[in-house]
Design a protein around this motif. Sequence first.
Motif, PDB file in Angstrom:
ATOM      1  N   UNK A  68       0.804  -1.237   0.000  1.00  0.00           N
ATOM      2  CA  UNK A  68       0.000   0.000   0.000  1.00  0.00           C
ATOM      3  C   UNK A  68       0.829   1.275   0.000  1.00  0.00           C
ATOM      4  N   UNK A  69       2.056   1.218   0.515  1.00  0.00           N
ATOM      5  CA  UNK A  69       2.906   2.410   0.550  1.00  0.00           C
ATOM      6  C   UNK A  69       3.296   2.888  -0.839  1.00  0.00           C
ATOM      7  N   UNK A  70       3.045   2.079  -1.866  1.00  0.00           N
ATOM      8  CA  UNK A  70       3.387   2.476  -3.234  1.00  0.00           C
ATOM      9  C   UNK A  70       2.490   3.590  -3.758  1.00  0.00           C
ATOM     10  N   UNK A  71       1.385   3.876  -3.077  1.00  0.00           N
ATOM     11  CA  UNK A  71       0.422   4.843  -3.579  1.00  0.00           C
ATOM     12  C   UNK A  71       1.019   6.196  -3.891  1.00  0.00           C
ATOM     13  N   UNK A  72       1.672   6.807  -2.919  1.00  0.00           N
ATOM     14  CA  UNK A  72       2.252   8.135  -3.124  1.00  0.00           C
ATOM     15  C   UNK A  72       3.491   8.071  -4.008  1.00  0.00           C
ATOM     16  N   UNK A  73       4.268   6.997  -3.878  1.00  0.00           N
ATOM     17  CA  UNK A  73       5.474   6.869  -4.704  1.00  0.00           C
ATOM     18  C   UNK A  73       5.113   6.821  -6.185  1.00  0.00           C
ATOM     19  N   UNK A  74       4.074   6.060  -6.527  1.00  0.00           N
ATOM     20  CA  UNK A  74       3.667   5.956  -7.920  1.00  0.00           C
ATOM     21  C   UNK A  74       3.105   7.284  -8.420  1.00  0.00           C
ATOM     22  N   UNK A  75       2.401   7.999  -7.582  1.00  0.00           N
ATOM     23  CA  UNK A  75       1.910   9.321  -7.984  1.00  0.00           C
ATOM     24  C   UNK A  75       3.074  10.273  -8.257  1.00  0.00           C
ATOM     25  N   UNK A  76       4.124  10.174  -7.448  1.00  0.00           N
ATOM     26  CA  UNK A  76       5.300  11.024  -7.667  1.00  0.00           C
ATOM     27  C   UNK A  76       5.969  10.689  -8.990  1.00  0.00           C
ATOM     28  N   UNK A  77       6.109   9.396  -9.303  1.00  0.00           N
ATOM     29  CA  UNK A  77       6.708   8.995 -10.576  1.00  0.00           C
ATOM     30  C   UNK A  77       5.855   9.449 -11.749  1.00  0.00           C
ATOM     31  N   UNK A  78       4.546   9.409 -11.593  1.00  0.00           N
ATOM     32  CA  UNK A  78       3.651   9.904 -12.637  1.00  0.00           C
ATOM     33  C   UNK A  78       3.822  11.410 -12.818  1.00  0.00           C
ATOM     34  N   UNK A  79       3.914  12.136 -11.716  1.00  0.00           N
ATOM     35  CA  UNK A  79       4.041  13.587 -11.773  1.00  0.00           C
ATOM     36  C   UNK A  79       5.371  13.999 -12.397  1.00  0.00           C
ATOM     37  N   UNK A  80       6.457  13.383 -11.979  1.00  0.00           N
ATOM     38  CA  UNK A  80       7.787  13.805 -12.412  1.00  0.00           C
ATOM     39  C   UNK A  80       8.173  13.275 -13.792  1.00  0.00           C
ATOM     40  N   UNK A  81       7.689  12.083 -14.157  1.00  0.00           N
ATOM     41  CA  UNK A  81       8.115  11.450 -15.412  1.00  0.00           C
ATOM     42  C   UNK A  81       6.971  11.198 -16.399  1.00  0.00           C
ATOM     43  N   UNK A  82       5.750  11.188 -15.927  1.00  0.00           N
ATOM     44  CA  UNK A  82       4.630  10.887 -16.815  1.00  0.00           C
ATOM     45  C   UNK A  82       4.353   9.409 -16.962  1.00  0.00           C
ATOM     46  N   UNK A  83       4.934   8.568 -16.112  1.00  0.00           N
ATOM     47  CA  UNK A  83       4.665   7.133 -16.166  1.00  0.00           C
ATOM     48  C   UNK A  83       3.285   6.880 -15.557  1.00  0.00           C
ATOM     49  N   UNK A  84       2.427   6.179 -16.289  1.00  0.00           N
ATOM     50  CA  UNK A  84       1.065   5.905 -15.828  1.00  0.00           C
ATOM     51  C   UNK A  84       1.026   4.526 -15.184  1.00  0.00           C
ATOM     52  N   UNK A  85       0.348   4.427 -14.042  1.00  0.00           N
ATOM     53  CA  UNK A  85       0.217   3.158 -13.322  1.00  0.00           C
ATOM     54  C   UNK A  85      -1.235   2.699 -13.400  1.00  0.00           C
ATOM     55  N   UNK A  86      -1.452   1.635 -14.147  1.00  0.00           N
ATOM     56  CA  UNK A  86      -2.801   1.119 -14.354  1.00  0.00           C
ATOM     57  C   UNK A  86      -3.340   0.523 -13.064  1.00  0.00           C
ATOM     58  N   UNK A  87      -4.593   0.876 -12.747  1.00  0.00           N
ATOM     59  CA  UNK A  87      -5.229   0.335 -11.554  1.00  0.00           C
ATOM     60  C   UNK A  87      -4.954   1.116 -10.291  1.00  0.00           C
ATOM     61  N   UNK A  88      -4.198   2.213 -10.403  1.00  0.00           N
ATOM     62  CA  UNK A  88      -3.929   3.028  -9.212  1.00  0.00           C
ATOM     63  C   UNK A  88      -5.225   3.684  -8.744  1.00  0.00           C
ATOM     64  N   UNK A  89      -5.503   3.688  -7.427  1.00  0.00           N
ATOM     65  CA  UNK A  89      -6.783   4.225  -6.949  1.00  0.00           C
ATOM     66  C   UNK A  89      -6.906   5.744  -7.027  1.00  0.00           C
ATOM     67  N   UNK A  90      -5.793   6.467  -7.209  1.00  0.00           N
ATOM     68  CA  UNK A  90      -5.868   7.936  -7.210  1.00  0.00           C
ATOM     69  C   UNK A  90      -4.711   8.496  -8.049  1.00  0.00           C
TER      70      UNK A  90
END
Length: 209
Positions: free
Chosen positions: A111-133
């Motif tokens: 579950x701790x991946x939530x904010x980390x994945x959002x940061x990677x999306x924000x900084x690099x534009x990598x999209x994470x399928x199935x992310x809740x937010x």
Amino acid sequence: MSSLAVQAQYEAALTPLGTEMVAALGVEAQVAYGELTLVAPRERIVEVMNALRDQFGFQQLLDVCGADYPDRVERFEVVYHLLSLTRNARVRVKVSTDEVKPVDTVTGVYPSAGWFEREAYDMYGVVFAGHPDMRRLLTDYGFEGHPLRKDFPMTGYVEVRYDEEQKRVVYEPVKLTQEFRTFDFLSPWEGAEYPAPVLPGDEKAGVKG
């Protein structure tokens, strides 16, 4: 024992673990800088993460970050850092992607991946399928672009200021107002030519008393 010897000893201990993971997970592995790195297929990242947690005892996800290699076909790497308290070991997992292909979220595993994945999306534009937010995390509302991509200008595209007339924050194109100046990096005292006198008392320089 020197630090290099300690690192060599640590890498030697990790090598059997890497061999075991390659056999069990079907991934590539290498040991460098005292840490084990796995290279996994993008479409199997959730499966690999589940196995690392349940089968190999890596209980904690410490970080998810990105890296940009513009010359590659799949220019982005998503890098996961895991910690096992029972093994006293860390493992790094990498997957590759591009601007279009999404990476499955691992929030269901860690579950701790939530904010980390959002940061990677924000900084690099990598999209994470199935992310809740899947929203930006660090940049402002309406921000365009992804600041850590290698092709993003260091100055950015817009600058922010508060407009007294409109009584709100406004965005404007970046304007570099500083004129070109020649700097002398050889000496802070010589080379720069200022009109004399610059400081009170400079007129006494060279006067024999």
